[in-house]
Design a protein around this motif. Structure first.
Motif, PDB file in Angstrom:
ATOM      1  N   ILE A 215       0.837  -1.203   0.000  1.00 30.33           N
ATOM      2  CA  ILE A 215       0.000   0.000   0.000  1.00 30.33           C
ATOM      3  C   ILE A 215       0.873   1.255   0.000  1.00 30.33           C
ATOM      4  CG2 ILE A 215      -1.719   1.284   1.305  1.00 30.33           C
ATOM      5  CD1 ILE A 215      -2.857  -1.370   2.209  1.00 30.33           C
ATOM      6  N   LYS A 216       1.990   1.152   0.737  1.00 27.88           N
ATOM      7  CA  LYS A 216       2.893   2.308   0.784  1.00 27.88           C
ATOM      8  C   LYS A 216       3.476   2.568  -0.602  1.00 27.88           C
ATOM      9  CE  LYS A 216       6.879   3.994   3.398  1.00 27.88           C
ATOM     10  NZ  LYS A 216       7.891   3.950   2.340  1.00 27.88           N
ATOM     11  N   ASP A 217       3.748   1.513  -1.334  1.00 26.45           N
ATOM     12  CA  ASP A 217       4.253   1.669  -2.699  1.00 26.45           C
ATOM     13  C   ASP A 217       3.320   2.542  -3.532  1.00 26.45           C
ATOM     14  OD1 ASP A 217       6.596   0.338  -2.525  1.00 26.45           O
ATOM     15  OD2 ASP A 217       5.860  -1.568  -3.305  1.00 26.45           O
ATOM     16  N   ILE A 218       2.036   2.314  -3.345  1.00 28.48           N
ATOM     17  CA  ILE A 218       1.074   3.070  -4.155  1.00 28.48           C
ATOM     18  C   ILE A 218       1.096   4.548  -3.763  1.00 28.48           C
ATOM     19  CG2 ILE A 218      -1.342   3.289  -4.813  1.00 28.48           C
ATOM     20  CD1 ILE A 218      -0.036   0.754  -5.837  1.00 28.48           C
ATOM     21  N   SER A 219       1.104   4.807  -2.438  1.00 26.72           N
ATOM     22  CA  SER A 219       1.098   6.223  -2.060  1.00 26.72           C
ATOM     23  C   SER A 219       2.439   6.878  -2.403  1.00 26.72           C
ATOM     24  CB  SER A 219       0.743   6.398  -0.585  1.00 26.72           C
ATOM     25  OG  SER A 219       1.447   5.494   0.194  1.00 26.72           O
ATOM     26  N   ASP A 220       3.539   6.111  -2.335  1.00 25.06           N
ATOM     27  CA  ASP A 220       4.824   6.650  -2.789  1.00 25.06           C
ATOM     28  C   ASP A 220       4.780   6.941  -4.281  1.00 25.06           C
ATOM     29  OD1 ASP A 220       5.818   6.531  -0.309  1.00 25.06           O
ATOM     30  OD2 ASP A 220       7.141   4.804  -0.627  1.00 25.06           O
ATOM     31  N   SER A 221       4.125   6.053  -5.015  1.00 26.14           N
ATOM     32  CA  SER A 221       4.036   6.241  -6.462  1.00 26.14           C
ATOM     33  C   SER A 221       3.396   7.578  -6.783  1.00 26.14           C
ATOM     34  CB  SER A 221       3.203   5.130  -7.095  1.00 26.14           C
ATOM     35  OG  SER A 221       3.852   3.910  -6.965  1.00 26.14           O
ATOM     36  N   LYS A 222       2.449   7.973  -5.961  1.00 27.00           N
ATOM     37  CA  LYS A 222       1.777   9.247  -6.203  1.00 27.00           C
ATOM     38  C   LYS A 222       2.795  10.387  -6.145  1.00 27.00           C
ATOM     39  CE  LYS A 222      -2.138  11.979  -4.711  1.00 27.00           C
ATOM     40  NZ  LYS A 222      -3.239  12.104  -3.777  1.00 27.00           N
TER      41      LYS A 222
END
Lengths: 92, 617
Positions: free
Chosen positions: B350-357
């Motif tokens: 999930i952190k990957d996704i928010s980092d991706s942002k």
């Protein structure tokens, strides 16, 4: 026909810029993973490059250097450990 | 004695009079009946009819339960029936008793009470039997049938313990006959199990009944391979059809693995009930926590954790807006349930996704030095957005490699360059088949918009330059296996954009053609069938492949072996893998067996007389 791409959402994996399939010489975990004490890879558990060209998880190496037996040497070749600043520079 | 019979016959006709009869008629009836009773009393016959009377009344009660209570679960039938007993049945009794003019008012009353007690008890028994026999339907209707359960609770309290066993047995039989059969869907079984837990939790707070019922469920659900998947998907359900299940998920004090059977400092501790079986684990059954009971179906929580990771991964990879709020709430619930450490991989995902942002807005934003230089010369807008993931923390992602349109592959390179500025010493590797593309097709007579997987966008993009392609040529162009490509081409022909010609040629339809409607319906969801994540079974097979060379050599050198021996040897030599995302060698006997059997099917092993043997070439 004209094809208009409005938005292309792709998926990519990131890798550390190290030779493929290498593992940290200290914890034997792949570089793209994280050291045994960390939970998130990448920013939170970065790598450290030595003058001797050896690479480790930064946390692993710092812990190694703190042990008495290390005598400030690289665990792989026993040369005095020195940080490769050209690579570290980017990390800061 | 003849009189007895006629008397009862008359009685029979009279009693069912209920609503709908006129009051005057009823009064006449009562008068006539009371006269009859008095005459019988003067002949000293009333006493002799007692047995017949009781039998008749019991029959009447049974009839009543049979006709009005059965199948009605949403009304308080117990109250209705009690009302009927006291307002309809007992007044007739009173008439019979008061025919004896010598009896005092008080003794009539006493006799009436004694009779009504007996009859009430009988009613209770009949009612209880009827409810127990239809408990399965009550459970299926739950919570609409909660009133029926309340009624049953009241009855069971009055009856002896024997009824508890009768309940268990009847429910077992009903489950075996109607639910635990191949024709029932796994999700239905799970839902019924949940209702069963809720019903029995009301019926019996000690959980003993529940424990006795659970047995067949557990054994049966274990044979269902998709049980874990169904369970997790109902937790992950975006539409929240199973709101309650999600709510239940959060209702816990301690993660599952930390729960001990006995808590020594618990002041409210009670010994296990008398009728508890050896499997009875008080903490689980007493609290009757639905999630715990469901999870305890599986030997370890690992299977469920893996399933959560898989399903979470597919959810996250379909996201294009980087919004992870819902997933984060789910994650918190899972953490409460399974413990923080087990969910850490999911957390990274999930952190990957928010980092991706952040990465995406940096690369596409003005802070990116590459972009600043570029924007001077060309004002082109980047079409490409990215999700950047940490590869070791995600389930194995399937997907073939191919060449995306040039414009996009250029942007991918730029994106990578931008990424290397934002995250120095790191680089990107694009998984080209994953993601989502929004495209607009402008044809001669129509403009269509689609949201498709990258491969479909790539295919149609190539029809821009030429409207007729040979399959093999196109496969060469985008560097993909022609066989795979052929399957993908159907996506567009099903939507009436491409048309298949003989000799593996495909033609773009600039103007729409009539399409057989049946074909269209068949096509609708094909894209969704592409599963991007390896199923658990595939993952397991993959794990065993590591050991395959070893197993093969071992069998060649040492001759045939039994399943157990192979397993033992593997356990003793297999070194736990150290990478953080893979678990150690925890493959159990069953998995090994299915893997070996698969190898037999693939003609790589022989199975003779309980021994696995290597094929001699």
């Amino acid at each position: 026909m004209r094809v208009k791409v409005k938005r292309w959402h792709g998926v990519a994996v990131w890798r550390w810029d190290v030779p493929n399939e290498e593992v940290c010489g200290i914890c034997r975990v792949p570089f793209d993973g994280c050291c045994p004490t960390c939970k998130t890879p990448g920013d939170d558990c970065s790598l450290i490059w030595g003058e001797c060209t050896h690479v480790f998880h930064m946390h692993c190496l710092l812990r190694w250097l703190q042990t008495e037996g290390s005598r400030g040497q690289c665990p792989m070749d026993r040369r005095t450990w020195g940080i490769n600043f050209t690579k570290l520079f980017f990390l800061l | 004695m003849e009189l007895d019979d006629t008397d009862l016959e008359e009685f029979d006709v009279e009693l069912p009079l209920e609503d709908g009869t006129k009051l005057e008629d009823l009064n006449d009836e009562i008068e006539a009946f009371s006269k009859l009773c008095k005459q019988m009393h003067s002949l000293d016959l009333i006493k002799r009819t007692n047995d017949a009377l009781e039998e008749f009344l019991c029959d009447e009660i049974e009839l009543r339960v049979q006709n009005t209570c059965k199948g009605t679960f949403d009304k308080p039938m117990l109250r209705h029936s009690t009302k009927w007993l006291y307002s309809t049945l007992y007044p007739w009794l009173q008439i019979i008793f008061s025919s004896n003019s010598q009896l005092s008012h008080e003794s009539i009353e006493n006799r009436l009470v004694a009779w009504s007690k007996r009859l009430n008890y009988h009613f209770c028994m009949i009612f209880c039997d009827s409810r127990i026999s239809e408990l399965f339907d009550v459970i299926v209707d739950f919570p609409d049938s909660k009133i029926a359960i309340d009624d049953l609770i009241v009855c069971m309290r009055r009856l002896d313990k024997d009824y508890r066993y009768r309940l268990v047995e009847s429910l077992h039989a009903a489950f075996r006959k109607r639910l635990l059969i191949p024709g029932a869907g796994t999700m239905d079984i799970i839902n019924t199990y949940i209702s069963t837990i809720k019903c029995l939790r009301l019926l019996d707070s000690s959980g003993v009944l529940l424990e006795k019922i659970t047995g067949p469920f557990r054994n049966y659900l274990r044979t269902r391979e998709d049980a874990a998947r169904c369970l997790v998907s109902s937790w992950m359900d975006e539409k929240n059809n199973n709101n309650e299940l999600i709510e239940e998920l959060g209702r816990t004090e301690e993660p599952i693995d930390n729960q001990q059977d006995v808590r020594f400092n618990d002041d409210n501790w009670l010994p296990d009930p008398m009728d508890a079986g050896p499997d009875y684990k008080s903490s689980i059954y007493r609290s009757a926590d639905i999630t715990n009971l469901l999870v305890s179906l599986f030997d370890t929580t690992d299977l469920i954790i893996k399933e959560i990771q898989n399903q979470m991964a597919s959810y996250l990879l379909t996201k294009t807006d980087y919004d992870t709020e819902k997933e984060l709430t789910k994650l918190e619930l899972f953490k409460l349930r399974f413990g923080e450490s087990k969910m850490s991989t999911t957390e990274v995902m999930i952190k990957d996704i928010s980092d991706s942002k952040r990465i995406d807005s940096f690369i596409l934003g003005n802070d990116n030095p590459l972009r600043r230089n570029m924007s001077g010369s060309s004002s082109e807008v980047m079409m490409l957005h990215g999700t950047v993931i940490s590869r070791l923390f995600w389930p194995t992602l399937k997907g073939e490699d191919f060449d995306v349109p040039e414009q996009i592959s250029n942007e991918m390179v730029k994106y990578d360059e931008g990424f290397q500025i934002f995250k120095p010493r790191r680089k990107l590797q694009w998984l080209k088949s994953l993601g989502k593309v929004q495209i607009e097709l402008e044809l001669q007579d129509r403009t269509l918009e689609f949201e498709v997987a990258p491969i479909y966008a790539t295919i149609i993009h190539n029809f821009q330059q030429q409207d007729k392609w040979n399959l093999v040529d196109l496969a060469k162009k985008i560097k993909i296996d022609p066989i795979i490509l052929k399957g993908k081409m159907n996506f567009w022909s099903d939507r009436g954009i491409l048309k298949e010609l003989p000799n593996d040629e495909w033609l773009l339809l600039e103007t729409a053609e009539e399409v057989d409607p049946s074909k269209r319906a068949f096509a609708s969801n094909e894209e969704n069938c592409d599963n991007i994540i390896q199923s658990l079974a595939e993952q397991k097979a993959e794990e065993f492949k590591m050991y395959w060379a070893y197993i093969e050599n071992m069998l060649k050198n040492l001759g045939g072996m039994t399943l157990e021996k192979i397993h033992n040897i593997l356990c003793s030599v297999a070194e736990p893998t150290t990478s953080s995302s893979n678990s150690s060698f925890d493959n159990n006997l069953e998995d090994l067996k299915s893997f070996l059997n698969q190898m037999v099917v693939e003609d790589k092993l022989e199975f003779q007389g309980g021994l696995y043997k290597a094929k001699i070439n």
